[in-house]
Design a protein around this motif. Structure first.
Motif, mmCIF file in Angstrom:
data_model
loop_
_atom_site.group_PDB
_atom_site.id
_atom_site.type_symbol
_atom_site.label_atom_id
_atom_site.label_comp_id
_atom_site.label_asym_id
_atom_site.label_seq_id
_atom_site.Cartn_x
_atom_site.Cartn_y
_atom_site.Cartn_z
ATOM 1 N N VAL A 169 -6.699 8.185 11.518
ATOM 2 C CA VAL A 169 -5.735 7.908 12.575
ATOM 3 C C VAL A 169 -4.633 7.043 11.979
ATOM 4 N N ILE A 170 -3.378 7.454 12.205
ATOM 5 C CA ILE A 170 -2.237 6.656 11.770
ATOM 6 C C ILE A 170 -1.495 6.185 13.002
ATOM 7 N N THR A 171 -1.294 4.886 13.097
ATOM 8 C CA THR A 171 -0.456 4.301 14.127
ATOM 9 C C THR A 171 0.458 3.292 13.457
ATOM 10 N N LYS A 172 1.749 3.625 13.401
ATOM 11 C CA LYS A 172 2.786 2.809 12.768
ATOM 12 C C LYS A 172 2.392 2.462 11.341
ATOM 13 N N ASP A 173 2.039 1.185 11.082
ATOM 14 C CA ASP A 173 1.744 0.746 9.719
ATOM 15 C C ASP A 173 0.251 0.629 9.446
ATOM 16 N N THR A 174 -0.582 1.251 10.265
ATOM 17 C CA THR A 174 -2.038 1.157 10.114
ATOM 18 C C THR A 174 -2.651 2.539 9.956
ATOM 19 N N LEU A 175 -3.502 2.666 8.955
ATOM 20 C CA LEU A 175 -4.292 3.873 8.716
ATOM 21 C C LEU A 175 -5.752 3.489 8.877
ATOM 22 N N THR A 176 -6.435 4.161 9.793
ATOM 23 C CA THR A 176 -7.845 3.891 10.046
ATOM 24 C C THR A 176 -8.654 5.120 9.669
ATOM 25 N N LEU A 177 -9.695 4.910 8.880
ATOM 26 C CA LEU A 177 -10.616 5.986 8.498
ATOM 27 C C LEU A 177 -11.988 5.663 9.074
ATOM 28 N N SER A 178 -12.576 6.655 9.742
ATOM 29 C CA SER A 178 -13.850 6.456 10.426
ATOM 30 C C SER A 178 -14.798 7.595 10.106
ATOM 31 N N ASP A 179 -16.070 7.391 10.450
ATOM 32 C CA ASP A 179 -16.998 8.507 10.494
ATOM 33 C C ASP A 179 -17.150 8.866 11.968
ATOM 34 N N GLU A 180 -18.156 9.599 12.346
ATOM 35 C CA GLU A 180 -18.303 10.029 13.731
ATOM 36 C C GLU A 180 -18.581 8.875 14.683
ATOM 37 N N ASN A 181 -19.080 7.736 14.146
ATOM 38 C CA ASN A 181 -19.503 6.628 15.003
ATOM 39 C C ASN A 181 -18.725 5.336 14.836
ATOM 40 N N ASP A 182 -18.285 5.025 13.637
ATOM 41 C CA ASP A 182 -17.740 3.700 13.359
ATOM 42 C C ASP A 182 -16.466 3.756 12.530
ATOM 43 N N VAL A 183 -15.645 2.714 12.685
ATOM 44 C CA VAL A 183 -14.495 2.522 11.810
ATOM 45 C C VAL A 183 -15.036 2.039 10.471
ATOM 46 N N LEU A 184 -14.650 2.734 9.399
ATOM 47 C CA LEU A 184 -15.118 2.368 8.069
ATOM 48 C C LEU A 184 -14.078 1.568 7.295
ATOM 49 N N LEU A 185 -12.814 1.997 7.378
ATOM 50 C CA LEU A 185 -11.755 1.396 6.568
ATOM 51 C C LEU A 185 -10.496 1.230 7.397
ATOM 52 N N VAL A 186 -9.831 0.094 7.246
ATOM 53 C CA VAL A 186 -8.532 -0.135 7.880
ATOM 54 C C VAL A 186 -7.562 -0.524 6.770
ATOM 55 N N PHE A 187 -6.453 0.226 6.708
ATOM 56 C CA PHE A 187 -5.405 -0.014 5.714
ATOM 57 C C PHE A 187 -4.124 -0.398 6.412
ATOM 58 N N LYS A 188 -3.295 -1.199 5.741
ATOM 59 C CA LYS A 188 -1.962 -1.541 6.231
ATOM 60 C C LYS A 188 -0.949 -1.089 5.187
ATOM 61 N N SER A 189 0.204 -0.681 5.694
ATOM 62 C CA SER A 189 1.303 -0.287 4.816
ATOM 63 C C SER A 189 2.432 -1.289 4.988
ATOM 64 N N GLY A 190 3.015 -1.681 3.877
ATOM 65 C CA GLY A 190 4.136 -2.601 3.917
ATOM 66 C C GLY A 190 5.443 -1.916 4.230
ATOM 67 N N ASP A 191 5.459 -0.576 4.264
ATOM 68 C CA ASP A 191 6.705 0.180 4.499
ATOM 69 C C ASP A 191 7.095 0.180 5.953
#
Length: 133
Positions: free
Chosen positions: A111-133
């Motif tokens: 899921v991408i929302t503005k400057d955040t990229l979230t990667l999940s499996d079927e149940n939980d959020v696994l990784l949250v990334f931020k972009s400086g752009d």
């Protein structure tokens, strides 16, 4: 003479592949950015790690110790990486890097929302990334 039909077949397959639209997370806002990992499995990630989408069907980046690359060619919002190929340097944060690579391999939804990229499996959020752009 048998090699000519084979070369034509390979060339045609490559051309068809190149003509299909990019439907991955890269085309939906992830391209041309360096994503910095801020959270891993709900906890702050204090080591340095990045994720990039440099070309179609490819991801790359760095863990706390090593650079890596892998394929990623499933349509958005799905996410899936092929085998991760990484350099083999040792460092004090190798355990954090292993946790990062494992979570990246487990991710199945993006899921991408503005400057955040979230990667999940079927149940939980696994990784949250931020972009400086």
């Amino acid at each position: 003479m048998r090699t000519l039909p084979l070369l034509l077949l390979i060339g045609t397959a490559a051309l068809i592949s190149a003509c299909r639209p990019d439907e991955t997370v890269r085309a939906y806002g992830a391209a041309d950015k360096v994503w910095t990992l801020t959270e891993l499995r709900g906890a702050p990630f204090d080591a340095a790690a990045t994720l990039e989408f440099p070309e179609r069907d490819q991801i790359a980046g760095s863990g706390p110790c090593n650079r890596f690359t892998a394929t990623q060619n499933v349509p958005y919002p799905w996410f899936g990486v092929g085998p991760i190929a990484a350099t083999r340097m040792a460092c004090p944060d190798l355990e954090a890097e292993t946790a990062y690579f494992n979570a990246l391999a487990e991710a199945s939804v993006s899921v991408i929302t503005k400057d955040t990229l979230t990667l999940s499996d079927e149940n939980d959020v696994l990784l949250v990334f931020k972009s400086g752009d």
